[in-house]
Design a protein around this motif. Structure first.
Motif, PDB file in Angstrom:
ATOM      1  N   ARG A   6      42.651  28.444  32.111  1.00  0.00           N
ATOM      2  CA  ARG A   6      42.020  29.204  33.185  1.00  0.00           C
ATOM      3  C   ARG A   6      41.515  30.517  32.622  1.00  0.00           C
ATOM      4  NH1 ARG A   6      44.136  28.175  38.952  1.00  0.00           N
ATOM      5  NH2 ARG A   6      42.511  29.676  39.293  1.00  0.00           N
ATOM      6  N   GLU A   7      40.370  30.934  33.099  1.00  0.00           N
ATOM      7  CA  GLU A   7      39.838  32.231  32.693  1.00  0.00           C
ATOM      8  C   GLU A   7      40.562  33.324  33.463  1.00  0.00           C
ATOM      9  OE1 GLU A   7      35.639  32.545  32.989  1.00  0.00           O
ATOM     10  OE2 GLU A   7      35.322  30.587  32.098  1.00  0.00           O
ATOM     11  N   LEU A   8      40.637  34.496  32.866  1.00  0.00           N
ATOM     12  CA  LEU A   8      41.243  35.625  33.551  1.00  0.00           C
ATOM     13  C   LEU A   8      40.359  36.027  34.720  1.00  0.00           C
ATOM     14  CD1 LEU A   8      42.345  37.760  30.498  1.00  0.00           C
ATOM     15  CD2 LEU A   8      43.782  36.356  31.965  1.00  0.00           C
ATOM     16  N   PRO A   9      40.949  36.370  35.859  1.00  0.00           N
ATOM     17  CA  PRO A   9      40.128  36.758  37.009  1.00  0.00           C
ATOM     18  C   PRO A   9      39.408  38.076  36.762  1.00  0.00           C
ATOM     19  CG  PRO A   9      42.451  37.111  37.467  1.00  0.00           C
ATOM     20  CD  PRO A   9      42.370  36.408  36.150  1.00  0.00           C
ATOM     21  N   ALA A  10      38.251  38.226  37.354  1.00  0.00           N
ATOM     22  CA  ALA A  10      37.456  39.447  37.207  1.00  0.00           C
ATOM     23  C   ALA A  10      37.908  40.520  38.186  1.00  0.00           C
ATOM     24  CB  ALA A  10      35.980  39.134  37.432  1.00  0.00           C
ATOM     25  N   ALA A  11      38.528  40.120  39.287  1.00  0.00           N
ATOM     26  CA  ALA A  11      39.003  41.065  40.292  1.00  0.00           C
ATOM     27  C   ALA A  11      40.266  40.516  40.936  1.00  0.00           C
ATOM     28  CB  ALA A  11      37.931  41.280  41.358  1.00  0.00           C
ATOM     29  N   GLY A  12      41.098  41.405  41.420  1.00  0.00           N
ATOM     30  CA  GLY A  12      42.296  40.984  42.129  1.00  0.00           C
ATOM     31  C   GLY A  12      43.494  40.811  41.212  1.00  0.00           C
ATOM     32  N   TYR A  13      44.393  39.945  41.633  1.00  0.00           N
ATOM     33  CA  TYR A  13      45.648  39.713  40.920  1.00  0.00           C
ATOM     34  C   TYR A  13      45.856  38.217  40.731  1.00  0.00           C
ATOM     35  CZ  TYR A  13      46.448  44.462  42.504  1.00  0.00           C
ATOM     36  OH  TYR A  13      46.317  45.804  42.740  1.00  0.00           O
ATOM     37  N   ALA A  14      46.626  37.863  39.705  1.00  0.00           N
ATOM     38  CA  ALA A  14      46.935  36.461  39.457  1.00  0.00           C
ATOM     39  C   ALA A  14      48.371  36.344  38.963  1.00  0.00           C
ATOM     40  CB  ALA A  14      45.985  35.875  38.422  1.00  0.00           C
ATOM     41  N   PRO A  15      49.175  35.480  39.597  1.00  0.00           N
ATOM     42  CA  PRO A  15      50.520  35.256  39.077  1.00  0.00           C
ATOM     43  C   PRO A  15      50.452  34.410  37.810  1.00  0.00           C
ATOM     44  CG  PRO A  15      50.139  33.873  40.983  1.00  0.00           C
ATOM     45  CD  PRO A  15      48.940  34.752  40.828  1.00  0.00           C
ATOM     46  N   GLU A  16      51.286  34.733  36.866  1.00  0.00           N
ATOM     47  CA  GLU A  16      51.351  33.998  35.608  1.00  0.00           C
ATOM     48  C   GLU A  16      52.778  33.491  35.444  1.00  0.00           C
ATOM     49  OE1 GLU A  16      51.398  35.411  31.097  1.00  0.00           O
ATOM     50  OE2 GLU A  16      49.548  35.910  32.142  1.00  0.00           O
ATOM     51  N   VAL A  17      52.936  32.172  35.354  1.00  0.00           N
ATOM     52  CA  VAL A  17      54.256  31.565  35.221  1.00  0.00           C
ATOM     53  C   VAL A  17      54.320  30.881  33.865  1.00  0.00           C
ATOM     54  CG1 VAL A  17      55.888  29.912  36.191  1.00  0.00           C
ATOM     55  CG2 VAL A  17      54.399  31.225  37.706  1.00  0.00           C
ATOM     56  N   GLY A  19      53.292  31.838  31.047  1.00  0.00           N
ATOM     57  CA  GLY A  19      52.059  31.969  30.289  1.00  0.00           C
ATOM     58  C   GLY A  19      50.849  31.285  30.882  1.00  0.00           C
ATOM     59  N   ARG A  20      50.982  30.694  32.056  1.00  0.00           N
ATOM     60  CA  ARG A  20      49.850  30.003  32.691  1.00  0.00           C
ATOM     61  C   ARG A  20      49.480  30.667  34.005  1.00  0.00           C
ATOM     62  NH1 ARG A  20      49.735  23.854  31.429  1.00  0.00           N
ATOM     63  NH2 ARG A  20      50.694  23.871  29.378  1.00  0.00           N
ATOM     64  N   LEU A  21      48.211  31.001  34.148  1.00  0.00           N
ATOM     65  CA  LEU A  21      47.728  31.593  35.392  1.00  0.00           C
ATOM     66  C   LEU A  21      47.697  30.521  36.467  1.00  0.00           C
ATOM     67  CD1 LEU A  21      44.835  33.794  34.024  1.00  0.00           C
ATOM     68  CD2 LEU A  21      47.062  34.545  34.829  1.00  0.00           C
ATOM     69  N   LYS A  22      48.139  30.891  37.664  1.00  0.00           N
ATOM     70  CA  LYS A  22      48.268  29.902  38.734  1.00  0.00           C
ATOM     71  C   LYS A  22      47.212  30.014  39.820  1.00  0.00           C
ATOM     72  CE  LYS A  22      51.701  27.842  36.946  1.00  0.00           C
ATOM     73  NZ  LYS A  22      51.554  26.498  36.450  1.00  0.00           N
ATOM     74  N   ALA A  23      46.836  31.198  40.224  1.00  0.00           N
ATOM     75  CA  ALA A  23      45.884  31.379  41.319  1.00  0.00           C
ATOM     76  C   ALA A  23      45.325  32.791  41.248  1.00  0.00           C
ATOM     77  CB  ALA A  23      46.569  31.150  42.661  1.00  0.00           C
ATOM     78  N   GLU A  24      44.388  33.077  42.130  1.00  0.00           N
ATOM     79  CA  GLU A  24      43.837  34.434  42.224  1.00  0.00           C
ATOM     80  C   GLU A  24      44.026  34.934  43.649  1.00  0.00           C
ATOM     81  OE1 GLU A  24      39.813  34.805  40.844  1.00  0.00           O
ATOM     82  OE2 GLU A  24      40.162  33.336  39.283  1.00  0.00           O
ATOM     83  N   PHE A  25      44.403  36.211  43.775  1.00  0.00           N
ATOM     84  CA  PHE A  25      44.606  36.819  45.079  1.00  0.00           C
ATOM     85  C   PHE A  25      43.935  38.181  45.101  1.00  0.00           C
ATOM     86  CE2 PHE A  25      48.153  33.978  44.354  1.00  0.00           C
ATOM     87  CZ  PHE A  25      48.182  33.256  45.529  1.00  0.00           C
ATOM     88  N   THR A  26      43.493  38.586  46.275  1.00  0.00           N
ATOM     89  CA  THR A  26      42.856  39.890  46.398  1.00  0.00           C
ATOM     90  C   THR A  26      43.883  40.992  46.593  1.00  0.00           C
ATOM     91  OG1 THR A  26      42.567  39.545  48.767  1.00  0.00           O
ATOM     92  CG2 THR A  26      40.715  38.968  47.332  1.00  0.00           C
ATOM     93  N   THR A  27      45.070  40.657  47.079  1.00  0.00           N
ATOM     94  CA  THR A  27      46.124  41.647  47.277  1.00  0.00           C
ATOM     95  C   THR A  27      47.284  41.365  46.336  1.00  0.00           C
ATOM     96  OG1 THR A  27      47.173  40.343  48.993  1.00  0.00           O
ATOM     97  CG2 THR A  27      45.556  41.967  49.707  1.00  0.00           C
ATOM     98  N   ARG A  28      48.057  42.375  46.103  1.00  0.00           N
ATOM     99  CA  ARG A  28      49.211  42.250  45.214  1.00  0.00           C
ATOM    100  C   ARG A  28      50.314  41.467  45.926  1.00  0.00           C
ATOM    101  NH1 ARG A  28      50.457  45.555  40.833  1.00  0.00           N
ATOM    102  NH2 ARG A  28      52.622  45.278  40.229  1.00  0.00           N
ATOM    103  N   LEU A  29      50.845  40.441  45.306  1.00  0.00           N
ATOM    104  CA  LEU A  29      51.849  39.610  45.949  1.00  0.00           C
ATOM    105  C   LEU A  29      53.201  39.672  45.269  1.00  0.00           C
ATOM    106  CD1 LEU A  29      51.729  35.967  44.951  1.00  0.00           C
ATOM    107  CD2 LEU A  29      50.076  37.485  43.966  1.00  0.00           C
TER     108      LEU A  29
END
Length: 59
Positions: A6-17, A19-29
């Motif tokens: 997965r590419e790193l998101p350009a905006a927002g936040y992404a959980p990494e489990v 070493g693998r990015l799982k999703a993209e979110f606009t708010t901090r979770l």
């Protein structure tokens, strides 16, 4: 077999489990999702990627 990356998101936040990015979110979770996941599975390495600062924060 080659795993998809997965590419790193350009905006927002992404959980990494583990070493693998799982999703993209606009708010901090971190408080809601990340800590609950860490509590249920303490052996996982969970970090939050912040696209604005290009930094990862360990949970």
């Amino acid at each position: 077999m080659i795993a998809a990356t997965r590419e790193l998101p350009a905006a927002g936040y992404a959980p990494e489990v583990d070493g693998r990015l799982k999703a993209e979110f606009t708010t901090r979770l971190r408080q809601a999702g990340g800590e609950e996941l860490k509590r249920r599975f303490p052996m996982l390495r969970i970090r939050i990627y912040d696209a604005q600062t290009h930094a990862r924060e360990e949970i």
